[in-house]
Motif scaffolding. Structure first.
Motif, PDB file in Angstrom:
ATOM      1  N   LYS A 117      39.140  57.397  66.371  1.00  0.00           N
ATOM      2  CA  LYS A 117      39.213  56.463  65.243  1.00  0.00           C
ATOM      3  C   LYS A 117      39.762  55.117  65.695  1.00  0.00           C
ATOM      4  O   LYS A 117      39.212  54.059  65.372  1.00  0.00           O
ATOM      5  CB  LYS A 117      40.099  57.043  64.143  1.00  0.00           C
ATOM      6  CG  LYS A 117      40.165  56.192  62.878  1.00  0.00           C
ATOM      7  CD  LYS A 117      41.180  56.754  61.891  1.00  0.00           C
ATOM      8  CE  LYS A 117      40.812  58.157  61.465  1.00  0.00           C
ATOM      9  NZ  LYS A 117      41.778  58.717  60.492  1.00  0.00           N
ATOM     10  N   LEU A 118      40.852  55.148  66.472  1.00  0.00           N
ATOM     11  CA  LEU A 118      41.433  53.910  66.989  1.00  0.00           C
ATOM     12  C   LEU A 118      40.449  53.191  67.902  1.00  0.00           C
ATOM     13  O   LEU A 118      40.289  51.964  67.834  1.00  0.00           O
ATOM     14  CB  LEU A 118      42.727  54.200  67.743  1.00  0.00           C
ATOM     15  CG  LEU A 118      43.958  54.532  66.909  1.00  0.00           C
ATOM     16  CD1 LEU A 118      45.135  54.858  67.826  1.00  0.00           C
ATOM     17  CD2 LEU A 118      44.321  53.386  65.984  1.00  0.00           C
ATOM     18  N   ALA A 119      39.795  53.941  68.766  1.00  0.00           N
ATOM     19  CA  ALA A 119      38.849  53.348  69.720  1.00  0.00           C
ATOM     20  C   ALA A 119      37.679  52.701  68.981  1.00  0.00           C
ATOM     21  O   ALA A 119      37.266  51.577  69.307  1.00  0.00           O
ATOM     22  CB  ALA A 119      38.348  54.413  70.693  1.00  0.00           C
ATOM     23  N   PHE A 120      37.139  53.398  67.988  1.00  0.00           N
ATOM     24  CA  PHE A 120      35.975  52.866  67.260  1.00  0.00           C
ATOM     25  C   PHE A 120      36.337  51.592  66.497  1.00  0.00           C
ATOM     26  O   PHE A 120      35.612  50.583  66.567  1.00  0.00           O
ATOM     27  CB  PHE A 120      35.432  53.908  66.289  1.00  0.00           C
ATOM     28  CG  PHE A 120      34.300  53.396  65.442  1.00  0.00           C
ATOM     29  CD1 PHE A 120      33.028  53.257  65.975  1.00  0.00           C
ATOM     30  CD2 PHE A 120      34.514  53.018  64.125  1.00  0.00           C
ATOM     31  CE1 PHE A 120      31.982  52.754  65.214  1.00  0.00           C
ATOM     32  CE2 PHE A 120      33.477  52.524  63.351  1.00  0.00           C
ATOM     33  CZ  PHE A 120      32.210  52.389  63.899  1.00  0.00           C
ATOM     34  N   ILE A 121      37.446  51.610  65.764  1.00  0.00           N
ATOM     35  CA  ILE A 121      37.840  50.431  64.987  1.00  0.00           C
ATOM     36  C   ILE A 121      38.128  49.255  65.916  1.00  0.00           C
ATOM     37  O   ILE A 121      37.732  48.108  65.639  1.00  0.00           O
ATOM     38  CB  ILE A 121      39.068  50.742  64.111  1.00  0.00           C
ATOM     39  CG1 ILE A 121      38.693  51.773  63.050  1.00  0.00           C
ATOM     40  CG2 ILE A 121      39.595  49.470  63.451  1.00  0.00           C
ATOM     41  CD1 ILE A 121      39.866  52.224  62.192  1.00  0.00           C
ATOM     42  N   PHE A 122      38.803  49.522  67.027  1.00  0.00           N
ATOM     43  CA  PHE A 122      39.106  48.457  67.986  1.00  0.00           C
ATOM     44  C   PHE A 122      37.820  47.828  68.533  1.00  0.00           C
ATOM     45  O   PHE A 122      37.670  46.604  68.540  1.00  0.00           O
ATOM     46  CB  PHE A 122      39.945  49.018  69.132  1.00  0.00           C
ATOM     47  CG  PHE A 122      40.203  48.031  70.242  1.00  0.00           C
ATOM     48  CD1 PHE A 122      41.044  46.953  70.048  1.00  0.00           C
ATOM     49  CD2 PHE A 122      39.591  48.186  71.483  1.00  0.00           C
ATOM     50  CE1 PHE A 122      41.273  46.036  71.065  1.00  0.00           C
ATOM     51  CE2 PHE A 122      39.810  47.282  72.497  1.00  0.00           C
ATOM     52  CZ  PHE A 122      40.658  46.205  72.297  1.00  0.00           C
ATOM     53  N   CYS A 123      36.889  48.657  68.956  1.00  0.00           N
ATOM     54  CA  CYS A 123      35.624  48.150  69.505  1.00  0.00           C
ATOM     55  C   CYS A 123      34.823  47.408  68.438  1.00  0.00           C
ATOM     56  O   CYS A 123      34.178  46.385  68.733  1.00  0.00           O
ATOM     57  CB  CYS A 123      34.786  49.298  70.075  1.00  0.00           C
ATOM     58  SG  CYS A 123      35.493  50.072  71.545  1.00  0.00           S
ATOM     59  N   LEU A 124      34.869  47.890  67.216  1.00  0.00           N
ATOM     60  CA  LEU A 124      34.162  47.237  66.118  1.00  0.00           C
ATOM     61  C   LEU A 124      34.737  45.850  65.862  1.00  0.00           C
ATOM     62  O   LEU A 124      33.989  44.867  65.702  1.00  0.00           O
ATOM     63  CB  LEU A 124      34.276  48.090  64.854  1.00  0.00           C
ATOM     64  CG  LEU A 124      33.638  47.521  63.582  1.00  0.00           C
ATOM     65  CD1 LEU A 124      32.130  47.387  63.751  1.00  0.00           C
ATOM     66  CD2 LEU A 124      33.959  48.406  62.381  1.00  0.00           C
ATOM     67  N   LEU A 125      36.055  45.735  65.840  1.00  0.00           N
ATOM     68  CA  LEU A 125      36.695  44.435  65.615  1.00  0.00           C
ATOM     69  C   LEU A 125      36.398  43.462  66.756  1.00  0.00           C
ATOM     70  O   LEU A 125      36.222  42.263  66.531  1.00  0.00           O
ATOM     71  CB  LEU A 125      38.206  44.609  65.450  1.00  0.00           C
ATOM     72  CG  LEU A 125      38.666  45.336  64.185  1.00  0.00           C
ATOM     73  CD1 LEU A 125      40.184  45.496  64.186  1.00  0.00           C
ATOM     74  CD2 LEU A 125      38.218  44.601  62.936  1.00  0.00           C
ATOM     75  N   VAL A 126      36.334  43.977  67.964  1.00  0.00           N
ATOM     76  CA  VAL A 126      35.979  43.135  69.114  1.00  0.00           C
ATOM     77  C   VAL A 126      34.554  42.609  68.950  1.00  0.00           C
ATOM     78  O   VAL A 126      34.282  41.421  69.214  1.00  0.00           O
ATOM     79  CB  VAL A 126      36.119  43.921  70.433  1.00  0.00           C
ATOM     80  CG1 VAL A 126      35.509  43.133  71.589  1.00  0.00           C
ATOM     81  CG2 VAL A 126      37.585  44.227  70.722  1.00  0.00           C
ATOM     82  N   GLU A 127      33.652  43.466  68.515  1.00  0.00           N
ATOM     83  CA  GLU A 127      32.272  43.032  68.279  1.00  0.00           C
ATOM     84  C   GLU A 127      32.197  41.955  67.207  1.00  0.00           C
ATOM     85  O   GLU A 127      31.459  40.970  67.338  1.00  0.00           O
ATOM     86  CB  GLU A 127      31.406  44.229  67.852  1.00  0.00           C
ATOM     87  CG  GLU A 127      30.632  44.869  68.966  1.00  0.00           C
ATOM     88  CD  GLU A 127      29.335  45.479  68.486  1.00  0.00           C
ATOM     89  OE1 GLU A 127      28.268  44.961  68.890  1.00  0.00           O
ATOM     90  OE2 GLU A 127      29.383  46.450  67.728  1.00  0.00           O
ATOM     91  N   ILE A 128      32.941  42.137  66.143  1.00  0.00           N
ATOM     92  CA  ILE A 128      32.958  41.138  65.067  1.00  0.00           C
ATOM     93  C   ILE A 128      33.532  39.827  65.591  1.00  0.00           C
ATOM     94  O   ILE A 128      33.022  38.734  65.305  1.00  0.00           O
ATOM     95  CB  ILE A 128      33.776  41.657  63.865  1.00  0.00           C
ATOM     96  CG1 ILE A 128      33.059  42.841  63.213  1.00  0.00           C
ATOM     97  CG2 ILE A 128      34.000  40.546  62.843  1.00  0.00           C
ATOM     98  CD1 ILE A 128      33.876  43.543  62.141  1.00  0.00           C
TER      99      ILE A 128
END
Length: 256
Positions: free
Chosen positions: A86-97
């Motif tokens: 969950k932490l990894a996915f949200i972090f990567c998503l925010l980086v993409e944004i």
């Protein structure tokens, strides 16, 4: 220890700023949130660890679920169940944004679509479903640090420091503990069965309580706390966390 508490508290504050900013400021606040991770060795190592070996592309195909309704291109976000993923996915998503490889406006409208098509409603849903879990997970991971610092402060006050003014570092730690308690209370309200408008009202009251305490506007803070007390009684949402929160606020006010 104090550095970790300060770093995590800064991260939690950045989460609150992101959730309470105007939609147009969201990209800037996301960047600030990511910077708070980079500037903290502890948080940087944590997110580097959970992201190591994480297959983000595969996770996206599972977490970003398309819904075909025949009229609109819509979808929903289903976060991974494990804390690490969950932490990894949200972090990567925010980086993409942040890198604009995902268009934020399009992302909101597709996966957090509001019935009236407003970006405000979509952004609020994004914060509820993405930023709140991030904030709560980090608060939970580092809860022991906050608890240990709170216990140390209590022992210091018992050892004959009642008349002495608590140093600013101690006050900052007390405010950090209150920030964590407020984050937990927000989560309790958001997960309750009350109406959406009531959830939003409670969420905003908790945010304003913290802002007033941070600015040491204690009369305002006490007024909002009284209002929140009536709010939870009216909505029957008195959590086991609320009494501790009220006691911590009172102790902080008496210590300044």
């Amino acid at each position: 220890m104090e550095d970790i508490v300060a770093q995590v508290n800064d991260f939690l504050n950045k989460c609150s700023e992101l959730k309470n900013c105007k939609f147009i400021m969201a990209p800037t606040k996301i960047k600030d949130l990511l910077k708070s991770i980079v500037n903290s060795q502890t948080l940087y190592e944590l997110f580097a660890s959970v992201s190591s070996g994480f297959d983000y592309l595969s996770a996206k195909s599972k977490c970003l679920v398309d819904i075909a309704d025949g009229f609109n291109e819509r979808g929903v976000v289903v976060l991974p169940k494990s804390t690490q993923d969950k932490l990894a996915f949200i972090f990567c998503l925010l980086v993409e944004i942040d890198r604009d490889t995902i268009n934020f406006n399009w992302f909101l409208q597709k996966y957090f679509s509001d019935d009236d098509g407003s970006f405000y409603g979509s952004y609020f849903a994004f914060c509820q479903q993405i930023i709140d879990p991030l904030e709560q997970t980090i608060a939970g991971v580092f809860q022991s640090y906050f608890k240990e610092e709170q216990e140390k402060n209590s022992k210091r006050s018992e050892v004959g420091q009642e008349a002495a003014k608590i140093p600013e570092s101690g006050l900052a730690q007390m405010l950090s503990t209150i920030s964590l308690l407020i984050a937990q209370e927000k989560q309790y309200i958001l997960e309750s069965s009350i109406a959406f408008d009531e959830k939003e009202a409670g969420y905003k009251m908790l945010t304003e309580i913290y802002n007033a305490l941070k600015d040491r506007k204690f009369d305002l803070a006490n007024t909002i706390v009284s209002g929140y007390n009536y709010y939870i009684l009216y909505n029957k949402t008195f959590s086991s966390n609320a009494r501790t929160l009220f006691e911590s606020i009172k102790k902080y006010e008496e210590s300044v």
